[in-house]
Design an enzyme around this catalytic site. Sequence first.
Site, PDB file in Angstrom:
ATOM      1  N   ALA A   1       1.863  -8.124   1.002  1.00 53.36           N
ATOM      2  CA  ALA A   1       1.414  -9.417   0.488  1.00 53.36           C
ATOM      3  C   ALA A   1       1.625  -9.415  -1.023  1.00 53.36           C
ATOM      4  O   ALA A   1       1.713  -8.356  -1.641  1.00 53.36           O
ATOM      5  CB  ALA A   1      -0.059  -9.605   0.804  1.00 53.36           C
TER       6      ALA A   1
ATOM      7  N   GLY B   1       1.625  -6.019   4.354  1.00 57.39           N
ATOM      8  CA  GLY B   1       2.020  -7.214   5.102  1.00 57.39           C
ATOM      9  C   GLY B   1       3.458  -7.134   5.596  1.00 57.39           C
ATOM     10  O   GLY B   1       3.808  -7.759   6.607  1.00 57.39           O
TER      11      GLY B   1
ATOM     12  N   GLU C   1       3.233  -5.255   8.695  1.00 55.38           N
ATOM     13  CA  GLU C   1       2.537  -6.114   9.672  1.00 55.38           C
ATOM     14  C   GLU C   1       3.488  -7.178  10.233  1.00 55.38           C
ATOM     15  O   GLU C   1       3.425  -7.533  11.404  1.00 55.38           O
ATOM     16  CB  GLU C   1       1.316  -6.772   9.013  1.00 55.38           C
TER      17      GLU C   1
ATOM     18  N   GLU D   1      -2.909  -0.642   2.038  1.00 56.64           N
ATOM     19  CA  GLU D   1      -3.946  -1.553   1.532  1.00 56.64           C
ATOM     20  C   GLU D   1      -5.202  -0.825   1.094  1.00 56.64           C
ATOM     21  O   GLU D   1      -5.894  -1.225   0.161  1.00 56.64           O
ATOM     22  CB  GLU D   1      -4.308  -2.594   2.606  1.00 56.64           C
TER      23      GLU D   1
HETATM   24  N1  3HC Z   1       2.668  -7.806  -4.870  1.00 56.60           N
HETATM   25  C1  3HC Z   1       3.029  -8.206  -6.110  1.00 56.60           C
HETATM   26  N2  3HC Z   1       3.768  -7.471  -6.954  1.00 56.60           N
HETATM   27  C2  3HC Z   1       4.164  -6.263  -6.514  1.00 56.60           C
HETATM   28  C3  3HC Z   1       3.824  -5.774  -5.243  1.00 56.60           C
HETATM   29  C4  3HC Z   1       3.051  -6.610  -4.398  1.00 56.60           C
HETATM   30  N3  3HC Z   1       2.712  -6.239  -3.163  1.00 56.60           N
HETATM   31  N4  3HC Z   1       4.366  -4.547  -5.100  1.00 56.60           N
HETATM   32  C5  3HC Z   1       5.005  -4.282  -6.231  1.00 56.60           C
HETATM   33  N5  3HC Z   1       4.894  -5.304  -7.101  1.00 56.60           N
HETATM   34  C6  3HC Z   1       5.493  -5.426  -8.434  1.00 56.60           C
HETATM   35  C7  3HC Z   1       4.960  -4.390  -9.395  1.00 56.60           C
HETATM   36  O1  3HC Z   1       3.773  -4.837 -10.018  1.00 56.60           O
HETATM   37  C8  3HC Z   1       6.109  -4.265 -10.374  1.00 56.60           C
HETATM   38  O2  3HC Z   1       6.043  -5.376 -11.228  1.00 56.60           O
HETATM   39  P1  3HC Z   1       6.519  -5.247 -12.752  1.00 56.60           P
HETATM   40  O3  3HC Z   1       7.976  -4.859 -12.678  1.00 56.60           O
HETATM   41  O4  3HC Z   1       6.261  -6.584 -13.311  1.00 56.60           O
HETATM   42  O5  3HC Z   1       5.666  -4.166 -13.352  1.00 56.60           O
HETATM   43  C9  3HC Z   1       7.341  -4.454  -9.485  1.00 56.60           C
HETATM   44  O6  3HC Z   1       6.879  -5.111  -8.305  1.00 56.60           O
HETATM   45  C10 3HC Z   1       8.002  -3.164  -9.066  1.00 56.60           C
HETATM   46  O7  3HC Z   1       7.003  -2.293  -8.524  1.00 56.60           O
HETATM   47  P2  3HC Z   1       6.967  -0.749  -8.892  1.00 56.60           P
HETATM   48  O8  3HC Z   1       7.085  -0.589 -10.351  1.00 56.60           O
HETATM   49  O9  3HC Z   1       5.764  -0.201  -8.222  1.00 56.60           O
HETATM   50  O10 3HC Z   1       8.303  -0.241  -8.217  1.00 56.60           O
HETATM   51  P3  3HC Z   1       8.587   1.081  -7.395  1.00 56.60           P
HETATM   52  O11 3HC Z   1       9.991   0.997  -6.976  1.00 56.60           O
HETATM   53  O12 3HC Z   1       8.108   2.267  -8.167  1.00 56.60           O
HETATM   54  O13 3HC Z   1       7.653   1.000  -6.097  1.00 56.60           O
HETATM   55  C11 3HC Z   1       6.684   0.007  -4.137  1.00 56.60           C
HETATM   56  C12 3HC Z   1       7.860  -0.001  -5.147  1.00 56.60           C
HETATM   57  C13 3HC Z   1       6.663   1.337  -3.406  1.00 56.60           C
HETATM   58  C14 3HC Z   1       6.885  -1.124  -3.210  1.00 56.60           C
HETATM   59  C15 3HC Z   1       5.371  -0.139  -4.931  1.00 56.60           C
HETATM   60  O14 3HC Z   1       5.489  -1.233  -5.798  1.00 56.60           O
HETATM   61  C16 3HC Z   1       4.166  -0.392  -4.072  1.00 56.60           C
HETATM   62  O15 3HC Z   1       3.619   0.534  -3.518  1.00 56.60           O
HETATM   63  N6  3HC Z   1       3.732  -1.666  -4.002  1.00 56.60           N
HETATM   64  C17 3HC Z   1       2.475  -2.030  -3.370  1.00 56.60           C
HETATM   65  C18 3HC Z   1       2.551  -1.994  -1.902  1.00 56.60           C
HETATM   66  C19 3HC Z   1       1.254  -2.450  -1.321  1.00 56.60           C
HETATM   67  O16 3HC Z   1       0.184  -2.053  -1.745  1.00 56.60           O
HETATM   68  N7  3HC Z   1       1.346  -3.303  -0.314  1.00 56.60           N
HETATM   69  C20 3HC Z   1       0.186  -3.840   0.309  1.00 56.60           C
HETATM   70  C21 3HC Z   1      -0.167  -5.132  -0.348  1.00 56.60           C
HETATM   71  S1  3HC Z   1      -1.659  -5.815   0.259  1.00 56.60           S
HETATM   72  C22 3HC Z   1      -1.222  -6.497   1.730  1.00 56.60           C
HETATM   73  O17 3HC Z   1      -0.102  -6.428   2.140  1.00 56.60           O
HETATM   74  C23 3HC Z   1      -2.325  -7.204   2.438  1.00 56.60           C
HETATM   75  C24 3HC Z   1      -1.952  -7.580   3.832  1.00 56.60           C
HETATM   76  O18 3HC Z   1      -2.425  -6.610   4.704  1.00 56.60           O
HETATM   77  C25 3HC Z   1      -2.546  -8.884   4.199  1.00 56.60           C
END
Ligand code: 3HC
Length: 693
Positions: free
Chosen positions: A66, A105, A108, A128
Amino acid sequence: MIQLTEVATLSVQDGIGLITLNNPPVNALGYSVRKGIADGIDQAVKDDQIKAIIIICEGRTFCAGADIREFGQPPKDPGLGDVLVVLDACPKPTIAAIHGTAFGGGLETALSCHFRVGVSTAQFGLPEVKLGLLPGAGGTQRLPRVVGPEKALTMIAIGNPIPAPEALEVGLIDEMIEGDLKEGALAFAKKVLAENRDLKKVSENNEKVEAARGKTEIFDNFRKSIARKTRGFDAPESCVKTVEAAVNMPFAEGLQTERDLFMELMSGSQSAAQRYVFFAERQVAKIPDIPKDTPQLDIKKVGIIGAGTMGGGIAMNFMNAGYRVTLVETQQDFLDRGLGVIKKNYDITASKGKMSADDVDQRMSLLTGTLSLEDLADVDMVIEAVYENMDLKKEIFGKLDGICKSDAILATNTSYLDVNEIAAQTKRPESVIGLHFFSPANVMRLLEIVRGEKTSKTVLATSLTIAKKIKKVPAVVGVCFGFAGNRMFSSRKREVDALLLEGAPADQIDRVIFDFGFPMGPFVLSDLIGLDLGWSEETSSSSSVRDILCESGRRGLKNGSGFYKYEAGSRIPIPDPEVTKMIADFAAKQGYEKREVSDDEIVQRCIYALINEGAKILEEGIAVRPSDLDIIWINGYGWPVYLGGPMFYADLIGLDKVLVTIKEFEAKFGEDWKPAALIEKLVSEGKGFKDLN
Ligand code: 3HC
């Protein structure tokens, strides 16, 4: 090709519909992506020439989850849950084609398709929980149905991803694609159609969850296994409850449980803190005057001076990342011991199955030991890690200046000393920088990068890149005594020492700090490190509690007596009346009158001291932004992530309230508690530290 939204298209190839998403950088499931998927499915279902549907992404990854930036904003329909209901109900075969990371997400979404295929480098996870949440779009109900509750528990409640080969093994993907993903996914779709494969929805696939019904030990054992690591966190327990719901309830009811628990976590302060930390950790490496295109040096070979605990740990970081390392010591026995400790550490890791014997050999082959500084003539970067003595450091830097290549980075691992003074010993102060590792250096994530007055942008930019390569979280700070982290730590230590003399027993202070969320209290920590670290018999003057304890032979855990006593072979601290008396006598001599100190006062004295000092550090421009200080405290000092860091915590309490208490302390305890001008300013403007991030 139909443009569904600005980030989603639908195209048709050989009777297969391709919904292609392109929302850089990580295809987060923001509004346009969600709507694109929903509209794409709707149109593909209506289109008679489309027999099967593939969801595939452009760029570096499949959907990474998400869009976290949307959390806390008014929701915009369709929500991901609604989109996945549409996907789940699709009468035509649906296939997720995955590269990069199918996270949160994103996974998912993939789980709501009939089939999943992925390239061999793809990663699959529901992280998450690391944001203080749980998968809120059906992941907690679908994943256990695919991989079984045990595997789902670890993936959901711990949040670590699994690689494609494992995903194939546990049935999370149906096929691993070699070569081009799109071509492979198209071939897979044709196979599904040709074989007329059963289109059983994951939501209706109850075999694995039913098999676990009544086996409560699965959950009891899992809870026990994560208890220590997850102490204080709300989300892991909620995650476990959702998997229990998957096992014990029909899909729709389980989904409702997931929704309720998700909303509870989303509205709580822990998730707000953890989401803040997610972005703060990415922000910290962005330095306003160091643009991305700042020229950088190519670092291949690193020299480390000092093969003690610190130097050895630093060397391991570089060897782990594939750098060649030359380790310098002054005497052969010190060098042998240092090299031996490194080898032993790797052997221990290997014995736990976390690396192979070949890996150990490969890493050790990158390491050369020497007794000659001259051997650093060809390295690209030197890190000096000798003990904290300005004269010695100056001498070393003077010599390095004559030995090292003209563009080599000369770094010091000092934790308190003036980097500018050290740099002045060289004719190239622009090449000098502080790289302050935290002990144990091969474990702790924080790297304070100390920017000297003359440090060049190239050297700073290169150091930031190096930090990332050796998997550290860098925080750039300026020069002052103790920089940011240790300067704040000193202010807490001042209060801890005073509280002890005022009458709070060591075990009360330790309990309060532990219950606040730190891994251990200050006195247990002192005993663990050794009370005599940095203490010497010759210069000891009975002028502190530490002096009198050391003078009486108490050295900490290692000799069974420090602030606590320890039974032979045990690490459990036992309060010792003898120490209590020694402290009381010492305090009385110093003029302290013993009093009862409340737990609340201990928290406020210890934590508000950090906040006030942190504000002064910001005021002086030593740190770039408040969130950098939070990152320093989380990664270097064990601050609990779910409280976001001291500066976040100040805003959480209310900076105005914090200021009132600081002023009360100033009236009671004097000058040390003078409120930072920055706090006064922010409060007068109705602002918090968050407004400076
Ligand atoms: N939402 C918004 N922005 C995100 C994001 C997300 N889910 N994931 C990454 N970004 C952004 C980062 O903030 C960063 O932004 P910036 O360049 O402005 O600083 C950019 O994307 C690149 O991210 P990274 O610097 O972390 O890049 P990497 O290549 O090192 O890592 C990744 C990529 C492994 C995808 C890592 O970003 C990550 O782990 N992201 C989060 C994943 C996550 O937590 N997903 C779950 C979200 S909650 C959800 O899905 C709820 C659902 O169940 C309803």
